[in-house]
Design a protein around this motif. Structure first.
Motif, PDB file in Angstrom:
ATOM      1  N   ARG A 151       0.824  -1.220   0.000  1.00 29.82           N
ATOM      2  CA  ARG A 151       0.000   0.000   0.000  1.00 29.82           C
ATOM      3  C   ARG A 151       0.852   1.261   0.000  1.00 29.82           C
ATOM      4  N   TRP A 152       2.037   1.175   0.606  1.00 32.80           N
ATOM      5  CA  TRP A 152       2.924   2.338   0.688  1.00 32.80           C
ATOM      6  C   TRP A 152       4.351   1.939   0.320  1.00 32.80           C
ATOM      7  N   ILE A 153       5.046   2.875  -0.290  1.00 36.16           N
ATOM      8  CA  ILE A 153       6.461   2.699  -0.606  1.00 36.16           C
ATOM      9  C   ILE A 153       7.248   3.763   0.165  1.00 36.16           C
ATOM     10  N   THR A 154       8.240   3.330   0.922  1.00 36.12           N
ATOM     11  CA  THR A 154       9.132   4.265   1.604  1.00 36.12           C
ATOM     12  C   THR A 154      10.389   4.394   0.766  1.00 36.12           C
ATOM     13  N   ALA A 155      10.557   5.537   0.099  1.00 36.30           N
ATOM     14  CA  ALA A 155      11.634   5.716  -0.875  1.00 36.30           C
ATOM     15  C   ALA A 155      12.550   6.860  -0.481  1.00 36.30           C
ATOM     16  N   SER A 156      13.826   6.683  -0.739  1.00 35.94           N
ATOM     17  CA  SER A 156      14.798   7.754  -0.508  1.00 35.94           C
ATOM     18  C   SER A 156      14.738   8.749  -1.663  1.00 35.94           C
ATOM     19  N   ALA A 157      14.756  10.048  -1.307  1.00 37.52           N
ATOM     20  CA  ALA A 157      14.740  11.116  -2.307  1.00 37.52           C
ATOM     21  C   ALA A 157      15.736  12.186  -1.858  1.00 37.52           C
ATOM     22  N   GLY A 158      16.972  12.073  -2.349  1.00 31.81           N
ATOM     23  CA  GLY A 158      18.011  12.992  -1.891  1.00 31.81           C
ATOM     24  C   GLY A 158      18.326  12.737  -0.430  1.00 31.81           C
ATOM     25  N   ASP A 159      18.210  13.795   0.384  1.00 27.82           N
ATOM     26  CA  ASP A 159      18.492  13.680   1.810  1.00 27.82           C
ATOM     27  C   ASP A 159      17.253  13.365   2.642  1.00 27.82           C
ATOM     28  N   SER A 160      16.150  13.121   1.988  1.00 25.94           N
ATOM     29  CA  SER A 160      14.901  12.873   2.715  1.00 25.94           C
ATOM     30  C   SER A 160      14.314  11.514   2.339  1.00 25.94           C
ATOM     31  N   VAL A 161      13.234  11.180   3.026  1.00 28.19           N
ATOM     32  CA  VAL A 161      12.514   9.943   2.745  1.00 28.19           C
ATOM     33  C   VAL A 161      11.083  10.298   2.366  1.00 28.19           C
ATOM     34  N   ARG A 162      10.605   9.752   1.258  1.00 31.92           N
ATOM     35  CA  ARG A 162       9.239  10.010   0.796  1.00 31.92           C
ATOM     36  C   ARG A 162       8.346   8.820   1.109  1.00 31.92           C
TER      37      ARG A 162
END
Length: 258
Positions: free
Chosen positions: A154-165
Motif C-alpha cells: 500500500r505504501w512505498i518508503t523511498a529515498s529522495a536525496g536527503d529525505s525519505v518520501r
C-alpha cells in the motif's frame, strides 16, 4: 509426427528443474528442449525467440508467473502443461482440458501420461484450439493466486536525496531497476528503494501493474500508448509524464487487442 516438437521448461527451483528436464528426455525421446529457464522473464524471452510447441511451466515463480508465460505461449499457438503443488481448487481448474498439469514432485508415470496426451493433441489440433479455454483457466487461477489484504503493498518508503518520501501505491506511475536500486516514479517526483523488482512484484496487484521489460513495471492506468521508434523498438508513452519506457518483445503480448 513428421515435424520436430520443441519444448520449453520454466521452473525456479533448480533440483526440480533438472529432474523435469531429465524425465522429459526419457519420456519423450524425440522432443527438442529449446530452453530451460529459471524465472518467468527468461521464459518469456525464450518464448518470443523460440516459439515452442509445448511449455512446461511452474505456476508460481517470483515476478513473472507461469500464468504470464502461458499467455505468451498461447499467443504463439503453443500448448501448456503446468507444474503445481497446489490444492484441489487448482487441480479442479484443469478438468476442462484446456491444459494439463503435473503435481510436484513429478512422477514418471504421470509425466508419460501427460506426454501421451500432448502428442495426441498436437496430432489432432487445429489453429486456435484451446486458446479461449486456456485464457479462462489462466484468469481463474490468477484470481485465486492474486495477493490479497495484507499481502498487497500500500505504501512505498523511498529515498529522495536527503529525505525519505512516503509514496502511496496509487501514486506510482512506474518502477524501474537501475543497478542496486529501483526508481519509484510518480507524476510529481521520484525516489529510490533497494527492494529488487522481482520481490516487489510479489506484493503488487497484477491487474494494476504490468511488467513490460526485464527492468520496468508500469501502472496499467498510466499507459497512454505503445509505438515503434525510428530503430523499430517498441516504446511506451505515459499519461501526464514525458518519459518514454522500453517494451521488450517478450511482453508485447500484453498489448494485443488493446
Amino acid at each position: 509426427m513428421s515435424t520436430t516438437v520443441t519444448a520449453l521448461i520454466a521452473e525456479d527451483e533448480a533440483p526440480q528443474r533438472r529432474a523435469l528436464h531429465e524425465q522429459l528426455l526419457q519420456a519423450w525421446p524425440g522432443l527438442e528442449i529449446v530452453a530451460v529457464c529459471e524465472d518467468g522473464v527468461s521464459a518469456l524471452e525464450a518464448v518470443q525467440a523460440q516459439r515452442p510447441s509445448v511449455a512446461f511451466l511452474d505456476i508460481r515463480m517470483p515476478g513473472v508467473s507461469g500464468l504470464d508465460v502461458a499467455r505468451a505461449v498461447v499467443a504463439h499457438g503453443g500448448l501448456v502443461v503446468f507444474t503445481t503443488a497446489y490444492d484441489d481448487y487448482a487441480v479442479r481448474a484443469f478438468e476442462a482440458g484446456a491444459a494439463d498439469y503435473l503435481l510436484k514432485p513429478v512422477q514418471p508415470g504421470r509425466l508419460e501420461q501427460a506426454v501421451a496426451r500432448l502428442r495426441e493433441r498436437l496430432d489432432q489440433r487445429r489453429p486456435g484450439d484451446a486458446g479461449a479455454g486456456l485464457q479462462a483457466l489462466i484468469e481463474g487461477l490468477e484470481s485465486r493466486l492474486r495477493p490479497q489484504g495484507e499481502r498487497l503493498i500500500r505504501w512505498i518508503t523511498a529515498s529522495a536525496g536527503d529525505s525519505v518520501r512516503m509514496i502511496g501505491i496509487d501514486e506510482v506511475l512506474f518502477f524501474q531497476a537501475q543497478e542496486k536500486y529501483v526508481r519509484v516514479v510518480t507524476v510529481d517526483g521520484e525516489g529510490v528503494i533497494r527492494t529488487p523488482l522481482k520481490e516487489l512484484l510479489v506484493g503488487l496487484d497484477p491487474d494494476a501493474f504490468w511488467q513490460v521489460h526485464r527492468g520496468t513495471v508500469v501502472r496499467v492506468q498510466a499507459i497512454d500508448r505503445v509505438s515503434k521508434n525510428e530503430l523499430g523498438r517498441h516504446i511506451l508513452g505515459l499519461k501526464g509524464h514525458a518519459e518514454r519506457l522500453p517494451v521488450s518483445g517478450a511482453f508485447l503480448h500484453r498489448f494485443r487487442g488493446m
